[in-house]
Design a protein around this motif. Sequence first.
Motif, PDB file in Angstrom:
ATOM      1  N   UNK A 245       6.481   7.330 -28.084  1.00 52.60           N
ATOM      2  CA  UNK A 245       6.681   6.862 -29.448  1.00 52.60           C
ATOM      3  C   UNK A 245       5.377   6.351 -30.056  1.00 52.60           C
ATOM      4  N   UNK A 246       4.560   5.692 -29.240  1.00 55.34           N
ATOM      5  CA  UNK A 246       3.296   5.181 -29.757  1.00 55.34           C
ATOM      6  C   UNK A 246       2.353   6.306 -30.151  1.00 55.34           C
ATOM      7  N   UNK A 247       2.347   7.392 -29.365  1.00 53.54           N
ATOM      8  CA  UNK A 247       1.530   8.545 -29.743  1.00 53.54           C
ATOM      9  C   UNK A 247       1.936   9.076 -31.117  1.00 53.54           C
ATOM     10  N   UNK A 248       3.234   9.097 -31.386  1.00 53.67           N
ATOM     11  CA  UNK A 248       3.703   9.562 -32.692  1.00 53.67           C
ATOM     12  C   UNK A 248       3.327   8.566 -33.779  1.00 53.67           C
ATOM     13  N   UNK A 249       3.473   7.290 -33.493  1.00 59.36           N
ATOM     14  CA  UNK A 249       3.108   6.273 -34.473  1.00 59.36           C
ATOM     15  C   UNK A 249       1.620   6.331 -34.799  1.00 59.36           C
ATOM     16  N   UNK A 250       0.792   6.677 -33.813  1.00 62.27           N
ATOM     17  CA  UNK A 250      -0.655   6.716 -34.009  1.00 62.27           C
ATOM     18  C   UNK A 250      -1.096   7.831 -34.949  1.00 62.27           C
ATOM     19  N   UNK A 251      -0.223   8.771 -35.212  1.00 64.82           N
ATOM     20  CA  UNK A 251      -0.530   9.809 -36.199  1.00 64.82           C
ATOM     21  C   UNK A 251      -0.397   9.253 -37.612  1.00 64.82           C
ATOM     22  N   UNK A 252       0.367   8.186 -37.778  1.00 69.26           N
ATOM     23  CA  UNK A 252       0.660   7.603 -39.091  1.00 69.26           C
ATOM     24  C   UNK A 252       1.247   8.653 -40.034  1.00 69.26           C
ATOM     25  N   UNK A 253       2.332   9.282 -39.599  1.00 68.70           N
ATOM     26  CA  UNK A 253       2.927  10.340 -40.427  1.00 68.70           C
ATOM     27  C   UNK A 253       3.552   9.765 -41.684  1.00 68.70           C
ATOM     28  N   UNK A 525       9.702  26.518 -25.127  1.00 77.73           N
ATOM     29  CA  UNK A 525       8.898  27.024 -26.240  1.00 77.73           C
ATOM     30  C   UNK A 525       7.487  26.466 -26.144  1.00 77.73           C
ATOM     31  N   UNK A 526       6.529  27.336 -26.344  1.00 80.07           N
ATOM     32  CA  UNK A 526       5.131  26.949 -26.449  1.00 80.07           C
ATOM     33  C   UNK A 526       4.524  27.682 -27.635  1.00 80.07           C
ATOM     34  N   UNK A 527       3.518  27.072 -28.303  1.00 73.48           N
ATOM     35  CA  UNK A 527       2.833  25.822 -27.967  1.00 73.48           C
ATOM     36  C   UNK A 527       3.593  24.602 -28.473  1.00 73.48           C
ATOM     37  N   UNK A 528       3.140  23.438 -28.031  1.00 71.95           N
ATOM     38  CA  UNK A 528       3.705  22.166 -28.459  1.00 71.95           C
ATOM     39  C   UNK A 528       2.567  21.181 -28.686  1.00 71.95           C
ATOM     40  N   UNK A 529       2.881  20.088 -29.390  1.00 69.40           N
ATOM     41  CA  UNK A 529       1.817  19.146 -29.741  1.00 69.40           C
ATOM     42  C   UNK A 529       1.504  18.171 -28.618  1.00 69.40           C
ATOM     43  N   UNK A 530       2.546  17.692 -27.922  1.00 71.47           N
ATOM     44  CA  UNK A 530       2.362  16.696 -26.871  1.00 71.47           C
ATOM     45  C   UNK A 530       3.145  17.128 -25.634  1.00 71.47           C
ATOM     46  N   UNK A 531       2.488  17.156 -24.487  1.00 73.98           N
ATOM     47  CA  UNK A 531       3.134  17.466 -23.217  1.00 73.98           C
ATOM     48  C   UNK A 531       3.256  16.165 -22.413  1.00 73.98           C
ATOM     49  N   UNK A 532       4.284  16.095 -21.590  1.00 71.29           N
ATOM     50  CA  UNK A 532       4.511  14.851 -20.848  1.00 71.29           C
ATOM     51  C   UNK A 532       5.342  15.125 -19.613  1.00 71.29           C
ATOM     52  N   UNK A 533       5.327  14.186 -18.679  1.00 70.50           N
ATOM     53  CA  UNK A 533       6.288  14.159 -17.585  1.00 70.50           C
ATOM     54  C   UNK A 533       6.882  12.754 -17.560  1.00 70.50           C
ATOM     55  N   UNK A 537       1.394  11.279 -20.271  1.00 68.25           N
ATOM     56  CA  UNK A 537       1.410  11.997 -21.547  1.00 68.25           C
ATOM     57  C   UNK A 537       0.095  12.745 -21.701  1.00 68.25           C
ATOM     58  N   UNK A 538       0.149  13.884 -22.360  1.00 66.85           N
ATOM     59  CA  UNK A 538      -1.053  14.680 -22.568  1.00 66.85           C
ATOM     60  C   UNK A 538      -1.051  15.236 -23.993  1.00 66.85           C
ATOM     61  N   UNK A 539      -1.679  14.519 -24.926  1.00 64.94           N
ATOM     62  CA  UNK A 539      -1.789  15.053 -26.294  1.00 64.94           C
ATOM     63  C   UNK A 539      -2.685  16.291 -26.301  1.00 64.94           C
ATOM     64  N   UNK A 540      -2.240  17.320 -26.975  1.00 62.17           N
ATOM     65  CA  UNK A 540      -3.034  18.546 -27.062  1.00 62.17           C
ATOM     66  C   UNK A 540      -4.187  18.362 -28.044  1.00 62.17           C
TER      67      UNK A 540
END
Length: 665
Positions: A245-253, A525-533, A537-540
């Motif tokens: 969620x923080x990764x998404x918030x850091x985009x400031x969409x 489905x690929x590609x994606x913006x953020x990969x994780x386990x 987390x691994x932002x592309x």
Amino acid sequence: MNKSKYSTAHTLPIKRMKALLFAACLLSTCCTWAQDISKKKSPGGRKISADLFGLFFEDINYAADGGLYAELVQNRSFEYAPGDRRDWHPFSFWQYITPGYSYGTVSVETSSPIHPNNPHYLVLNAEHVGDSGVGIRNQGFGKIPVRAGDGYNLSLFAKRMSGAPVSLQVSIEGKNGKMLAQHVFEIAASEWKQYNCSLVPSETDDSATLVVLATSKGKLALDVISLFPQKTFKNRANGLRADLAQLLADIHPKFIRFPGGCLVHGDGLGNMYRWKNTIGPIEERLEQRNIWGYHQTMGLGYYEYFQFCEDIGAKPLPVLPAAVSCQNSGGTWRIGSTGQQALPMDSMQSYIQEVLDLVEWANGPATSFWGSKRVAAGHPAPFNLQYIGIGNEDKITPEFQQRFEMIYQAVKAKHPEITIVGTVGPFPEGEDFSKGWEIAKSLSLPVVDEHYYSKPEWFVSNQYRYDTYKRNATRVYIGEYASWGNTVKNAIAEALYMISLERNGDVVAMASYAPLLAKNGFTQWKPDMIYFDNTRVSPSVNYYVQQLFSTNQGDTYFDNVVKYETADSLFAGGCVQDKRTGDIILKLVNAGSTVKKVNANLSKFGNIVSNADCTILQGDPAAINSMDKPNAVVPVRSTLEVKKDLRYEAPPMSLTVIRIKTRKP
């Protein structure tokens, strides 16, 4: 008459008149000079959408359950079924255990559920508990990660089905069977009751399990067995995984579109996403099959989506079915497929009311029926819903058109304050695209949703796509777009294209990369913006492009500021200004293999601060971020000395963002 008095009496007004005339001339000259200065310091520019860059979330690639939704137990309500996957059933991802020479029976039943929307529950009969007990084990979504000292909220519903109360032990066990945390409930109630406790593991373990054991003889029913980290995003109950969620918030969409995607119109009419099934207590929500081949608990429902939007300052953009299912329903995933089904016309008024009820739920007062449900969930204030999407990538059939127009006209009549976003099919051209635009023009739709996925070269060659669109007409929301890949080359091609979206920010109202999230090992489905386990987390590289554009969005675009020596389709530059801060923002994209010399004439902006913030995202064209190397390519910040005549050398395969502050005169 005294001559001297006469002369003095007339000469003083003349002097005063001359002084006034001089002052007037001076004032006029000063005003003209001030106007000239004002013109120089008011550079004009073209207004662009305030909501240009946002996010699109769809429950694909295990993005919700097992991903952004922080629930750690899989199949918590025993609602998995062969309809989700052929080898799944209500007891999937649970293991019946009888440690310590104990024995008993376990079954899944439906005769007396907590709620009709949640029909399955487990019956555990402990006939002999031995040294440990009789019970079940859940391994979560590929094991359960826990951290030492952190709190985890355990909740479950239970009822006694035998004569005496039953002792029920819940515990978190490590990968070697070590007890990390435990609690014991006494199940005495003969009706469904919720039990809660906090478990604090003594050790960190990424491969833990949840164990539920009856430690005394007896029979009981169990349902909605849930384990949540207390450290969710904003510490919300039933909340979101904090790091994702923080990764998404850091985009400031500026907005978030949800819950899909093809998920919205579903695989057949019975699988359409109905928002009312996703609000209220989680034990009363109606779970269903996911069109992408797994299951939706609906724990991440409309209330949680709206709450998350509010938490990060993004506008909610819910998308509702246009009363038709996906044209690919029944597995007919091919161009021109005809699996689309439409709600019967005698069901349309009820469905239209469902759409109208969403507006009341989101924006209505506490005294309204649906507004009161929002208040009961914990949100007294309205959510200030502004946008609603109707339809997603639909095949533009007569059935679709008729139903879409009925919904649109009804919402427009009752809620003119709501902006309806239409759809023009799944491709950037073709029959559905043309028919969708015909509908948009005939209805004067405010916004329509275009989608496209293609090679990087397509984005380079189509960077002037919206220069030719009609101004002051239906605007465009690019709800889903991405180039096929997560390399630097892909990301920079997208950045090149995004320059054109800013340049045409009066035509393009919104844009969002898609898909957003993908769980390692569970990706459709690929590609994606953020990969994780479960723990990482691994932002592309694509993520960082989106972040740099979104966090450096302006409200005014200026032509002819950025110039470069040789015209080249592999280079693009743009200039915007954020009028709130006065900052001038240059974005320079070089998708070529050599340095590009750039000149930016900033004289029209008045006083500028010489020390600018410069951020560069650059890498080898084939470079990529991965789970093992998540920081292979990341933005690098520095300070750049700038002048009114700015000269810059853009590195090959790079995005440069230069943010320049201005001084007030």
